[in-house]
Design an enzyme around this catalytic site. Structure first.
Site, mmCIF file in Angstrom:
data_model
loop_
_atom_site.group_PDB
_atom_site.id
_atom_site.type_symbol
_atom_site.label_atom_id
_atom_site.label_comp_id
_atom_site.label_asym_id
_atom_site.label_seq_id
_atom_site.Cartn_x
_atom_site.Cartn_y
_atom_site.Cartn_z
ATOM 1 N N ASN A 110 0.837 -1.210 0.000
ATOM 2 C CA ASN A 110 0.000 0.000 0.000
ATOM 3 C C ASN A 110 0.868 1.254 0.000
ATOM 4 O O ASN A 110 0.527 2.239 -0.663
ATOM 5 C CB ASN A 110 -0.958 -0.009 1.200
ATOM 6 C CG ASN A 110 -2.159 -0.890 0.944
ATOM 7 O OD1 ASN A 110 -3.041 -0.529 0.166
ATOM 8 N ND2 ASN A 110 -2.180 -2.062 1.559
ATOM 9 N N HIS A 134 -8.211 -1.768 5.907
ATOM 10 C CA HIS A 134 -8.477 -3.104 6.463
ATOM 11 C C HIS A 134 -8.999 -4.015 5.347
ATOM 12 O O HIS A 134 -9.859 -3.606 4.568
ATOM 13 C CB HIS A 134 -9.505 -2.997 7.596
ATOM 14 C CG HIS A 134 -9.748 -4.310 8.253
ATOM 15 N ND1 HIS A 134 -8.864 -4.847 9.166
ATOM 16 C CD2 HIS A 134 -10.738 -5.224 8.105
ATOM 17 C CE1 HIS A 134 -9.306 -6.033 9.548
ATOM 18 N NE2 HIS A 134 -10.443 -6.284 8.927
HETATM 19 C C1 GRF Z 1 -3.353 -4.917 3.949
HETATM 20 O O1 GRF Z 1 -4.063 -6.021 3.511
HETATM 21 C C2 GRF Z 1 -4.188 -4.057 4.840
HETATM 22 O O2 GRF Z 1 -5.545 -4.137 4.569
HETATM 23 C C3 GRF Z 1 -3.906 -4.623 6.216
HETATM 24 O O3 GRF Z 1 -2.569 -5.007 6.176
HETATM 25 C C4 GRF Z 1 -2.194 -5.305 4.841
HETATM 26 C C5 GRF Z 1 -0.951 -4.527 4.533
HETATM 27 O O4 GRF Z 1 -0.449 -4.878 3.289
HETATM 28 N N1 GRF Z 1 -4.202 -3.671 7.249
HETATM 29 P P1 GRF Z 1 0.821 -4.155 2.689
HETATM 30 O O5 GRF Z 1 1.925 -4.243 3.741
HETATM 31 O O6 GRF Z 1 0.466 -2.745 2.391
HETATM 32 O O7 GRF Z 1 1.168 -4.939 1.468
#
Ligand code: GRF
Length: 193
Positions: free
Chosen positions: A21, A113
């Site tokens: 993300n 989430h």
């Molecule tokens: C994501 O699936 C988010 O929804 C959750 O943790 C994960 C983080 O993924 N809170 P990344 O580290 O951004 O790939």
């Protein structure tokens, strides 16, 4: 609703692991019309893979040790003030921010989430979603308050579940939506989406 003060919002992204993300927030921040700039990355895990995205884009990053959380959060608040951060984006950050931190930060704190909240709060989401034989799942970006995965939703994106989906496969499908949703959510909190 938060007010739009300057042209670009300074955001901080808090991570603990993969950081996909974070990667997409950085990519989207580089689009000319972007509303935000990733100014700071915070990780509680020195080995977080996601730190490579901060390094690659020369974004300041800080590794925080959660041993004495009161002391740490006071320092963190100072750091955030120094960087004029207006939005903190939690992206897979595996620590719970204290009530004190949430109350003392004057900007917005948002989280992503991997479920359609209020369904499937907490960890191990994909296994639970599949076990419950849901047909649809997705992701939610929401405001952070003092309860886990509980603040008001800003955006939700849906994903259809295939009978053959494994938890890992489902995670990948949901993350495709997450990567779009986070940047849209930032626009939405300033009413620009
Ligand atoms: C994501 O699936 C988010 O929804 C959750 O943790 C994960 C983080 O993924 N809170 P990344 O580290 O951004 O790939």
């Amino acid at each position: 609703m938060a007010k739009l003060i300057g042209n670009k919002k300074n955001i901080a992204v808090f991570i603990s692991g993969r950081g996909s993300n974070l990667k997409y927030l950085i990519i989207n921040s580089k689009i000319k019309k972007s509303l935000f700039k990733v100014c700071l990355v915070v990780s509680n895990n020195p080995k977080a893979i996601g730190l490579k995205y901060a390094k690659k884009s020369k974004i300041k990053y800080y590794i925080v040790k959660y041993k004495n959380s009161n002391n740490l959060e006071t320092k963190l608040l100072k750091l955030i003030k120094k960087f004029k951060i207006e939005v903190i984006c939690l992206a897979g950050f595996m620590k719970i921010l204290s009530k004190n931190f949430i109350r003392n930060f004057s900007g917005e704190i948002i989280n992503i989430h991997p479920s359609l909240l209020p369904k499937f709060k907490g960890l191990n989401t994909f296994n639970r979603v599949l076990k419950a034989k849901e047909k649809i799942t997705g992701c939610t970006v929401h405001y952070v308050n003092e309860k886990l995965d509980n603040g008001r939703a800003i955006i939700k994106k849906r994903v259809w579940i295939n009978k053959k989906d494994s938890p890992e496969n489902l995670r990948k499908k949901v993350q495709i939506e997450e990567h779009k949703a986070y940047s849209i959510a930032i626009r939405k909190i300033y009413n620009i989406a």
